[in-house]
Scaffold this motif. Sequence first.
Motif, PDB file in Angstrom:
ATOM      1  N   ARG A  25       0.709  -1.323  -0.017  1.00  0.00           N
ATOM      2  CA  ARG A  25      -0.134   0.132  -0.060  1.00  0.00           C
ATOM      3  C   ARG A  25       0.878   0.992  -0.179  1.00  0.00           C
ATOM      4  NH1 ARG A  25      -5.638   1.015   1.920  1.00  0.00           N
ATOM      5  NH2 ARG A  25      -6.200   2.749   0.500  1.00  0.00           N
ATOM      6  N   LEU A  26       2.106   1.300   0.680  1.00  0.00           N
ATOM      7  CA  LEU A  26       3.035   2.437   0.642  1.00  0.00           C
ATOM      8  C   LEU A  26       3.432   2.836  -0.804  1.00  0.00           C
ATOM      9  CD1 LEU A  26       2.912   1.644   3.693  1.00  0.00           C
ATOM     10  CD2 LEU A  26       5.352   2.295   3.647  1.00  0.00           C
ATOM     11  N   VAL A  91       1.881  14.191  16.760  1.00  0.00           N
ATOM     12  CA  VAL A  91       2.547  13.033  16.240  1.00  0.00           C
ATOM     13  C   VAL A  91       2.760  12.870  14.876  1.00  0.00           C
ATOM     14  CG1 VAL A  91       2.937  10.482  16.195  1.00  0.00           C
ATOM     15  CG2 VAL A  91       2.049  11.800  18.318  1.00  0.00           C
ATOM     16  N   LEU A 290      -3.822   9.078  11.988  1.00  0.00           N
ATOM     17  CA  LEU A 290      -3.057   8.191  12.106  1.00  0.00           C
ATOM     18  C   LEU A 290      -2.311   7.637  10.820  1.00  0.00           C
ATOM     19  CD1 LEU A 290      -4.807   5.924  14.874  1.00  0.00           C
ATOM     20  CD2 LEU A 290      -2.313   7.061  15.104  1.00  0.00           C
ATOM     21  N   VAL A 294       1.304   6.858   7.912  1.00  0.00           N
ATOM     22  CA  VAL A 294       1.666   5.744   7.078  1.00  0.00           C
ATOM     23  C   VAL A 294       2.056   6.599   5.935  1.00  0.00           C
ATOM     24  CG1 VAL A 294       0.853   3.921   5.797  1.00  0.00           C
ATOM     25  CG2 VAL A 294       0.354   4.066   8.236  1.00  0.00           C
ATOM     26  N   ARG A 296       3.203   9.518   5.362  1.00  0.00           N
ATOM     27  CA  ARG A 296       4.293  10.299   5.493  1.00  0.00           C
ATOM     28  C   ARG A 296       5.540   9.209   4.957  1.00  0.00           C
ATOM     29  NH1 ARG A 296       4.732  15.475   6.919  1.00  0.00           N
ATOM     30  NH2 ARG A 296       3.244  16.357   7.901  1.00  0.00           N
ATOM     31  N   ALA A 297       5.523   8.212   5.869  1.00  0.00           N
ATOM     32  CA  ALA A 297       6.573   7.065   5.690  1.00  0.00           C
ATOM     33  C   ALA A 297       6.586   6.793   4.114  1.00  0.00           C
ATOM     34  CB  ALA A 297       6.257   5.762   6.642  1.00  0.00           C
ATOM     35  N   GLU A 300       8.434   9.002   2.355  1.00  0.00           N
ATOM     36  CA  GLU A 300      10.172   9.174   2.846  1.00  0.00           C
ATOM     37  C   GLU A 300      10.652   7.967   2.103  1.00  0.00           C
ATOM     38  OE1 GLU A 300      11.789  11.186   4.849  1.00  0.00           O
ATOM     39  OE2 GLU A 300       9.902  12.357   4.640  1.00  0.00           O
ATOM     40  N   CYS A 301       9.916   6.874   1.896  1.00  0.00           N
ATOM     41  CA  CYS A 301      10.585   5.703   1.227  1.00  0.00           C
ATOM     42  C   CYS A 301      10.657   6.046  -0.122  1.00  0.00           C
ATOM     43  CB  CYS A 301       9.595   4.339   1.364  1.00  0.00           C
ATOM     44  SG  CYS A 301       9.819   3.542   3.164  1.00  0.00           S
ATOM     45  N   GLY A 304      13.386   8.850  -0.399  1.00  0.00           N
ATOM     46  CA  GLY A 304      14.754   8.587   0.117  1.00  0.00           C
ATOM     47  C   GLY A 304      15.356   7.530  -0.060  1.00  0.00           C
TER      48      GLY A 304
ATOM     49  N   GLN B  87      14.321   4.757   6.006  1.00  0.00           N
ATOM     50  CA  GLN B  87      13.420   5.892   6.014  1.00  0.00           C
ATOM     51  C   GLN B  87      12.404   5.797   6.772  1.00  0.00           C
ATOM     52  OE1 GLN B  87      15.140   7.663   3.426  1.00  0.00           O
ATOM     53  NE2 GLN B  87      16.113   5.559   3.001  1.00  0.00           N
ATOM     54  N   ARG B  90      13.643   6.874  10.516  1.00  0.00           N
ATOM     55  CA  ARG B  90      13.786   8.395  10.792  1.00  0.00           C
ATOM     56  C   ARG B  90      12.332   8.935  10.899  1.00  0.00           C
ATOM     57  NH1 ARG B  90      15.929   9.227   6.066  1.00  0.00           N
ATOM     58  NH2 ARG B  90      14.006  10.009   4.997  1.00  0.00           N
ATOM     59  N   VAL B  91      11.149   8.536  10.060  1.00  0.00           N
ATOM     60  CA  VAL B  91       9.871   8.871  10.347  1.00  0.00           C
ATOM     61  C   VAL B  91       9.298   8.487  11.768  1.00  0.00           C
ATOM     62  CG1 VAL B  91       7.481   8.766   9.810  1.00  0.00           C
ATOM     63  CG2 VAL B  91       9.327   8.760   7.993  1.00  0.00           C
ATOM     64  N   LEU B 278      -0.659  -3.877   5.444  1.00  0.00           N
ATOM     65  CA  LEU B 278      -0.625  -2.873   4.272  1.00  0.00           C
ATOM     66  C   LEU B 278      -0.226  -3.602   2.993  1.00  0.00           C
ATOM     67  CD1 LEU B 278       1.009   0.097   6.398  1.00  0.00           C
ATOM     68  CD2 LEU B 278      -1.143   0.152   5.323  1.00  0.00           C
TER      69      LEU B 278
END
Lengths: 316, 316
Positions: A25-26, A91, A290, A294, A296-297, A300-301, A304, B87, B90-91, B278
Amino acid sequence: PDAASIAEAKERQMSLTKPPGSLGRLEEMAVFMAGWQRTARPAIARAQALVFAGNHGICAQGVNPFPQEVTVQMVANFEAGGAAINQICRVSGADLAVVALDLDRPTQDFTAGPAMTEAETLDAMRRGAEAVDKGAQVLILGEMGIGNSTIAAALACASFGGAPEEWVGRGTGSDEAGRALKAEVIGRGIALHGGASPLGTLAAFGGREQAAICGAIIEARALRIPVILDGFICTAAAAPLYKADPRFLDHCLVGHQSAEPGHRKLLAAMEQTAILDLGMALGEGSGAGLALGVLRAALECHNGMATFAEAGVSDA
Amino acid sequence: PDAASIAEAKERQMSLTKPPGSLGRLEEMAVFMAGWQRTARPAIARAQALVFAGNHGICAQGVNPFPQEVTVQMVANFEAGGAAINQICRVSGADLAVVALDLDRPTQDFTAGPAMTEAETLDAMRRGAEAVDKGAQVLILGEMGIGNSTIAAALACASFGGAPEEWVGRGTGSDEAGRALKAEVIGRGIALHGGASPLGTLAAFGGREQAAICGAIIEARALRIPVILDGFICTAAAAPLYKADPRFLDHCLVGHQSAEPGHRKLLAAMEQTAILDLGMALGEGSGAGLALGVLRAALECHNGMATFAEAGVSDA
């Protein structure tokens, strides 16, 4: 969404140091963001969370064990930073704004007539649209309103059919008798307002926070700001929009699969799969907030990680 | 875990400005942390992520399309900050440490004999234990090792029975033929080593990273540091420990329900429910690292929310 950015983002995902598809899903979320931001490298510099609050005439039917004063009390709690959504926004890095919609003037009881006039409905939609931060890269939507799980089930039932019992859960603090009462009340509402147009359905059952959510969704769509809807009540608020045209919701994800039993059915009807399933049933945007973590992660993946070539890792 | 802190944390959850239970799994996680930290107000000042890497003799049977060099290449990628887990750490605010276990000296092919001697197994367990940061409040565990989805399925099958086919997925990049080969290879391993003790099972199938995970789990248990296991391979690594005594895993959560089909069956056997689902199947601790974000939100809500009394909100 921009097809070229989507294609480029997909290509980048295939080149990153992981088996293709292994971030599940990411990967989808990163590609989704790329399309709306029109860049292969989407990012979130500013995230907004909007919580709309309203009161409901249907409470006269005894559908909720809490007094309606709790809505204004909870708005004060949001403003003082004491609610769950305040902690979750801290958070996950979202700016929270709370919009209280005429709490001293509840909508009308939908078993007696429409909850709102068409003018009131459009006004609440406009207030929802105006609350959207035009500079945000993602919008979290949530709601608060004593009695609004009954409104949600009614909107879902009116939009997608079926018996009221299939859409009704215990909401906040109702027992089995309370659940049966909610279904009976919704049945009377459907008998009175069934077959209305999407806008007519929104006016018929209300409430102001549901209309504001619809307005914010449309505004975000125009601004190409992706939206994360919260749980059952927030998704149901968007059901009339989906009925009007599913494409109104192309930029929407759903943050959390609610413990309310009607949510699973509603997500299937609206072709959505929630990001999280943590047994929550709170509202306030808590599940969407919440899910922002996920998202944001995921970005970042996407941005980054090294590619196979950069890292000197053998590709299969 | 400390019963008094658990009771006090549960009482606090009931007093916070939300319907009781409406934060679902987040409430359970806060109470769980309270028990292990022996305080009603648990917090995470330091989070450690440990990724153990190993190589496996079973690769001689052709169970993985990637060459074993990828393990050392990915370790270099972790150290350079280019992998997904970098990544994600870090998050979610975790300090990542990677422990490469004799990558130039793979374990033995388990279809010919035990993958490791008992001494090698105990040594890898000790190295896992030594890597644990004694000052951390939570430990994320992950792994990397070409071929280790076959090891995972073998450990699960040896620990909980059933046919190899029920435990085997495609892992990283295998097709249906690859999956059938993996099941056949595991069947030969079970025929050779079936009925071994828990420690014997770990030695028989390996690998070093699995033994290191077991060592880290036991060390964290002694230090009362809660652990978040990652996905299928990490959970399967702990299966022999569970067979030895389920209480070894009392302090463990599972971060992510893997897309590998055996994971659901394994979680049921080990009485666990993953926090996230996920569609990921990456390893590296990626699912556990994402779940740390949910755990942080759970503690922020637990500690930061106002009570009904503090906020002046009417309780039902």
